[in-house]
Design a protein around this motif. Structure first.
Motif, short mmCIF file in Angstrom:
data_model
loop_
_atom_site.label_atom_id
_atom_site.label_comp_id
_atom_site.label_asym_id
_atom_site.label_seq_id
_atom_site.Cartn_x
_atom_site.Cartn_y
_atom_site.Cartn_z
N THR A 1 -20.69 47.41 -10.17
CA THR A 1 -20.20 48.70 -10.22
C THR A 1 -21.04 50.00 -9.98
O THR A 1 -20.65 50.93 -9.59
CB THR A 1 -19.66 48.90 -11.90
N GLN A 2 -22.43 49.89 -10.02
CA GLN A 2 -23.29 50.65 -9.85
C GLN A 2 -23.93 50.78 -8.73
O GLN A 2 -24.94 51.37 -8.33
CB GLN A 2 -24.51 50.70 -10.93
N GLY A 3 -23.45 49.67 -7.82
CA GLY A 3 -23.83 49.67 -6.26
C GLY A 3 -24.78 48.34 -6.10
O GLY A 3 -25.19 48.45 -5.15
N GLY A 4 -24.98 47.67 -7.10
CA GLY A 4 -25.77 46.45 -6.90
C GLY A 4 -25.18 45.31 -6.14
O GLY A 4 -24.07 45.40 -5.70
N ARG A 5 -26.17 44.49 -5.80
CA ARG A 5 -26.00 43.12 -5.06
C ARG A 5 -26.32 42.03 -5.90
O ARG A 5 -26.73 41.93 -6.77
CB ARG A 5 -26.54 43.00 -3.75
N LEU A 6 -25.52 40.78 -5.57
CA LEU A 6 -25.61 39.63 -6.03
C LEU A 6 -26.54 38.50 -5.03
O LEU A 6 -25.84 38.30 -3.91
CB LEU A 6 -24.33 38.89 -6.50
#
Length: 302
Positions: A64-69
């Motif tokens: 939601t904050q623009g991060g990746r997995l």
């Protein structure tokens, strides 16, 4: 992390008394034994329900904050992570850079054994640096026996860069400690074939990854009801599925659904929003963007 050099004590390396006469069993007895042992994967998932839920929340917040997995593993564990990552774009229409699978040995290790490369923690750290993992990202380290140096090196490097971390293993905490924000233990017991963690450990890991990625995508608004409304329409099978979703959820017949899907640019979620609100495609896109792609939230505003 401890006991990385001596692995004989690990639960994943133990001898399973239920299969001590494995080489004497008939084919049917082998199948029945697998069936009994595989039932333990369901019990293991149930016991890990709380950390699995915490991991979903952690990853969802990051995205939601623009991060990746990122999934990181070696051997079977690495292949399972790559598989789960590869399934996200066609299933949920995610950009390919959102979910990554990192395996020791790189792409070649997907089809050829490279388990010798798992003993290099520096390679795990290098992979984290290569992908420029930062404080918005989440790294999920997958190691059945809990000791894989490649995974531990990656987790440590990710933490140094401020990323959140999740660990998935099949050994109890008292055998191996893993430093991670969320520690998921999937305790399926000793394998039918001693030490072959592509069996129960691999099965339960695949189940856990299914739950994690699908749970996150649900939270990300990629699902409406139980339909994959962000499915990527990239072949005839997926086009048929998209049309079936539209006709099932609306009063439209097949030709009408095809026309709507075309007007939406082959975007099922947008097509449904357009049908239920009479919005044009541009206005519908803007409304979805306002609600981070959540169809239900967008509908509630109308």
């Amino acid at each position: 992390m401890k006991n990385l050099q001596s692995r004989g004590h690990l639960l994943t390396e133990q001898i399973n008394p239920a299969s001590e006469n494995l080489d004497s069993l008939s084919s049917l007895e082998i199948v029945d034994l697998f069936n009994r042992e595989d039932a333990k994967t369901l019990e293991a998932i149930a016991l890990a329900r709380i950390p699995l839920a915490k991991a979903i929340d952690l990853i969802n917040e990051a995205m939601t904050q623009g991060g990746r997995l990122f999934y990181v593993g070696a051997g079977t564990s690495g292949r399972l992570g790559v598989l789960d990552a590869a399934e996200c774009p066609p299933t949920f229409c995610t950009p390919p850079e959102l979910v990554h699978g990192i395996i020791a040995g790189g792409a070649g290790a997907l089809v050829r054994s490279s388990e010798d490369l798992e003993d290099r923690p520096e390679d795990g750290a290098s992979a984290i640096a290569h992908h420029q993992i930062g404080n918005l990202d989440v790294v999920v380290g997958i190691t059945a026996g809990g000791t894989t140096p490649f995974v531990h090196g990656a987790l440590a490097a990710a933490q140094e860069r401020g990323a959140k971390t999740v660990a998935i293993s099949c050994v109890p905490l008292e055998q191996v400690e893993i430093n991670a924000d969320v520690d998921i233990r999937l305790l399926v017991g000793a394998e039918i074939l001693a030490g072959s963690t592509r069996l129960k450990a691999g099965t339960v890991t695949k189940m856990a990854l299914n739950i994690l990625s699908t749970g996150v995508m649900i939270r990300q608004g990629k699902v409406y009801g139980n339909r994959m409304v962000d499915v990527a329409v990239t072949n005839q099978k997926l086009r048929d599925r998209a049309l079936r979703i539209i006709t099932d959820l609306t009063d439209l017949n097949q030709p009408e659904a095809e026309n709507l899907l075309q007007r939406s640019g082959n975007k099922v979620k947008l097509a449904l929003l357009m049908h239920w609100t009479d919005l044009d495609s541009v206005t519908g896109e803007n409304l979805l963007a306002k609600h981070q792609g959540n169809l239900r939230a967008a509908l509630q505003e109308q």
